[in-house]
Design an enzyme around this catalytic site. Structure first.
Site: not given
Ligand SMILES: [Fe+2]
Length: 245
Positions: A112, A117, A157, A176
């Protein structure tokens, strides 16, 4: 100069978990992710079949956008998080989920934090928005922190972006997660038009799959709208709304 610990020694099983996640997600992202995410995956220094190194990713980010990674043990509370991103540092874990948690990990892991990111941290426009987000958070009261947390949720997000007329994913929670990605781009969700006030007013749940998403028209629009939003609330000084040099 901030120093990162060396890359951990990962077991064969952990490397296998990375390959499974990486290969599956890479296939999916080719059609589901926006171009800056795909470009960022190439630029950031991911090695495909091998779990990446925070040092390598961080060095590449520093060269591209001036951002760096810092290693953390897990979720970072809001206020220290604002401090980090205001100084162009993104907190990332360097451990990987257990094989049994392949499709869902309750706490962020390196897939993740790094695969999700890091790609957009290669994009200058997104980085400017993100740093302003951190600066805005530094002086925020509790209500403003909540508003910022919601804006973060619906952009960083779970954000969607319109690209050549089509919705594509850019949020790390989508990039992700194969399940979240399929869901977000399915007809069963509501995609709201770009509106930071509407994001800031909408609570989110972390325990269930999302029903509501927002699209942004472009990263430039996100950067400009966030500046205006934060200046109007006294979270950034007016001069901060001027374009970066
Ligand atoms: Fe995150």
């Amino acid at each position: 100069m901030h120093t990162l610990p060396p890359r951990p020694v990962y077991s064969d099983e952990e490397e296998g978990t990375w390959r499974l996640l990486h290969d599956r997600q890479t296939d999916k992202l080719a059609s589901a992710a926006c171009r800056p995410v795909l470009d960022g995956l190439r630029l950031a220094g991911f090695e495909g079949q091998r779990i990446p190194s925070l040092r390598t990713l961080s060095a590449n980010l520093q060269r591209l956008t001036g951002w760096q990674l810092t290693r953390v043990e897990g979720l970072v509370a809001e206020r220290p998080f604002f401090e980090l991103v205001a100084s162009r540092r993104f907190p990332a874990t360097d451990f990987i989920r257990k094989r049994k948690d392949l499709d869902y990990t309750p706490a962020p892991d390196l897939f993740h934090d790094q695969f999700g990111h890091v790609p957009l941290l290669t994009l200058p426009t997104f980085c400017r928005f993100f740093q302003r987000f951190g600066l805005a958070g530094q002086g925020a009261d509790d209500d403003a922190v909540e508003a910022l947390a919601r804006i973060y949720w619906f952009t960083v997000e779970f954000g969607l972006i319109r690209q050549d007329g089509e919705l594509k994913a850019f949020g790390a929670g989508l990039v992700s997660s194969i399940g979240e990605l399929d869901h977000a781009l399915s007809p069963s969700v509501t995609v709201h038009p770009f509106d930071l006030d509407a994001m800031a007013a909408r609570p989110f749940v972390t325990t269930e799959i999302q029903a509501d998403y927002f699209e942004v028209p472009s990263f430039e629009a996100l950067e400009q709208a966030f500046d205006a939003w934060a200046v109007a609330r006294g979270l950034l000084p007016p001069e901060a709304a001027k374009p970066y040099e």
